[in-house]
Write an enzyme that holds these catalytic residues in place. Structure first.
Site, PDB file in Angstrom:
ATOM      1  N   CYS A  89     -24.040 -53.769  -0.551  1.00 44.71           N
ATOM      2  CA  CYS A  89     -23.571 -54.973  -0.039  1.00 44.71           C
ATOM      3  C   CYS A  89     -24.498 -56.223  -0.199  1.00 44.71           C
ATOM      4  CB  CYS A  89     -23.635 -54.919   1.438  1.00 44.71           C
ATOM      5  SG  CYS A  89     -22.096 -53.540   1.845  1.00 44.71           S
ATOM      6  N   HIS A 346     -16.310 -60.562   4.085  1.00 43.75           N
ATOM      7  CA  HIS A 346     -17.438 -59.824   3.369  1.00 43.75           C
ATOM      8  C   HIS A 346     -16.987 -59.236   2.252  1.00 43.75           C
ATOM      9  CE1 HIS A 346     -20.947 -57.513   2.601  1.00 43.75           C
ATOM     10  NE2 HIS A 346     -20.668 -56.478   3.378  1.00 43.75           N
ATOM     11  N   CYS A 376     -27.601 -55.330   5.652  1.00 43.59           N
ATOM     12  CA  CYS A 376     -27.727 -53.994   5.662  1.00 43.59           C
ATOM     13  C   CYS A 376     -26.720 -53.677   4.285  1.00 43.59           C
ATOM     14  CB  CYS A 376     -27.244 -53.399   6.841  1.00 43.59           C
ATOM     15  SG  CYS A 376     -25.511 -53.901   7.369  1.00 43.59           S
ATOM     16  N   GLY A 378     -25.575 -49.935   1.780  1.00 46.26           N
ATOM     17  CA  GLY A 378     -25.072 -48.655   1.373  1.00 46.26           C
ATOM     18  C   GLY A 378     -26.408 -47.825   1.096  1.00 46.26           C
TER      19      GLY A 378
END
Length: 390
Positions: A89, A346, A376, A378
């Protein structure tokens, strides 16, 4: 002393899954923001040394180095290279970090950083269809850890991680729903005030129209409606689709150079990239790394949390920014003041650049010296960036 500055930032409106951008190829969506960036800043594409482009699902239409394909589709000179970045992300935020490091080291003068994700056309998880990325050795390391589903194709689950965060920080369903509702309300207020307009580049559509405004904002939602949603990750859980980020399509781009080079070439710096770090934490809970990343960034910057005028903490799931607030003791009024991914969406590989573009505009509108962005990622990672208005 050399520094890295942002001289331009632009983004598309964010489209809902199967929404207004569903018919736009991600290469063309990327090309559109590249052209818009050049037009708005006045930069000469021929002077761009490299393009760093975030994209998570690098398969199908987003494969074969989408950064280079976007450059060519934009009509930029064939001499402009491009490379594609995957830090999940945070991919386009990492692209900005790479751009800053590259110009600071003298390896380049002008770098464009950004990213894209068409989650409609290339669904999340598409890239694992051809093989399993989690080996037996990796599984053995986390076997038996709460939240690790060893018998599942994807044993690390972000939704389960969000539930673990809610449990650890004792966050209630009501708290999550209230946070989600506030995200929509703040985004709606910003949209109504025209706050997003300067950062947006409307996207031409096949029917001759233009997609000009973020379409994920749910003005009709309420605590009552949010309270009716199911908890898909745990039967007794607190996280719902309403307190999670939206699956979306979108792209964003920023131009990064040094202040000296900008001055010599007539480009006006918007902000200085003051500090850029990355951190990692538990990959099972997965979403807690913004907390150590923020601490690391503040430590390296020599700043206190109270000196930061705006915080953008990506709303992958509501427990993420709420746990971040609890640990940092930051002012909640400064957090995601124009809403976040719960309302705006997102588009994975493009979100870091989208958030930075929005944060910069908010800082300029309100005369805020320092802004901090973190998200945050993965694998239990997080980027954190502190930018300073100039």
């Amino acid at each position: 002393m050399s520094d890295a500055v942002i001289v331009g930032a632009v983004r598309t409106p964010v489209g809902r899954r199967k929404g207004s951008l569903a018919g736009v190829h991600p290469v063309d969506l990327s090309a559109h923001v590249l052209r818009a960036l050049a037009e708005r800043t006045g930069l000469d594409p021929a002077q761009v040394d490299d393009v760093f482009w975030g994209c998570v699902s690098q398969v199908g239409e987003q494969s074969w180095n989408i950064a280079r394909n976007a450059v060519l589709a934009a009509g930029w000179p064939e001499t402009v290279p491009g490379t594609t970045v995957d830090r999940q992300c945070g991919s386009s935020q990492q692209a900005v970090h790479f751009a800053a490091a590259t110009v600071l080291s003298g390896q380049a003068d002008l770098v464009v950083a950004g990213g894209v994700e068409s989650m409609t056309r290339v669904p999340m998880g598409s890239s694992v269809a051809g093989g399993m990325p989690f080996s037996d050795q990796l599984r053995a390391r986390y076997r038996g850890v709460e939240g690790f589903a060893d018998d599942a194709p994807l044993p690390f689950n972000q939704g389960v991680g969000a539930e673990l965060i809610a449990q650890r920080w004792r966050l209630s369903r009501t708290q999550l729903d209230e946070f989600a509702l506030a995200s929509h309300e703040k985004a709606a207020a910003a949209q109504d005030a025209g706050a997003f307009d300067p950062e947006l580049t409307p996207v031409p559509l096949a029917d001759g129209g233009k997609f000009a405004a973020d379409e994920g904002i749910r003005r009709e939602t309420s605590l009552e409606k949010l309270g009716e949603l199911a908890t898909p990750f745990r039967a007794d859980g607190v996280v719902t689709a309403g307190s999670a980020s939206q699956i979306s399509d979108g792209a964003a781009a920023l131009a990064v150079t040094t202040s000296d080079w900008a001055s010599r070439h007539g480009l006006r710096p918007l902000a200085r990239i003051h500090t850029a770090v990355v951190a990692a934490d538990d990959p099972v809970t997965m979403l807690t790394a913004p907390i150590p990343a923020t601490a690391k960034a503040l430590r390296r910057a020599g700043l206190g949390i109270e000196e930061i005028g705006v915080y953008e903490v990506n709303e992958a799931f509501a427990p993420v920014p709420l746990a971040w607030l609890a640990e940092t003791e930051a002012d909640p009024e400064r957090l995601n003041p124009r809403g976040g991914a719960i309302a705006l969406g997102h588009p994975l590989g493009g979100s870091g650049a989208r958030i930075m573009t929005t944060m910069l505009q908010h800082m300029r509108d309100n005369g805020i010296r320092y802004g901090l962005q973190t998200m945050c990622e993965g694998g239990g990672m997080a980027n954190a960036t502190i930018v300073e208005l100039v």
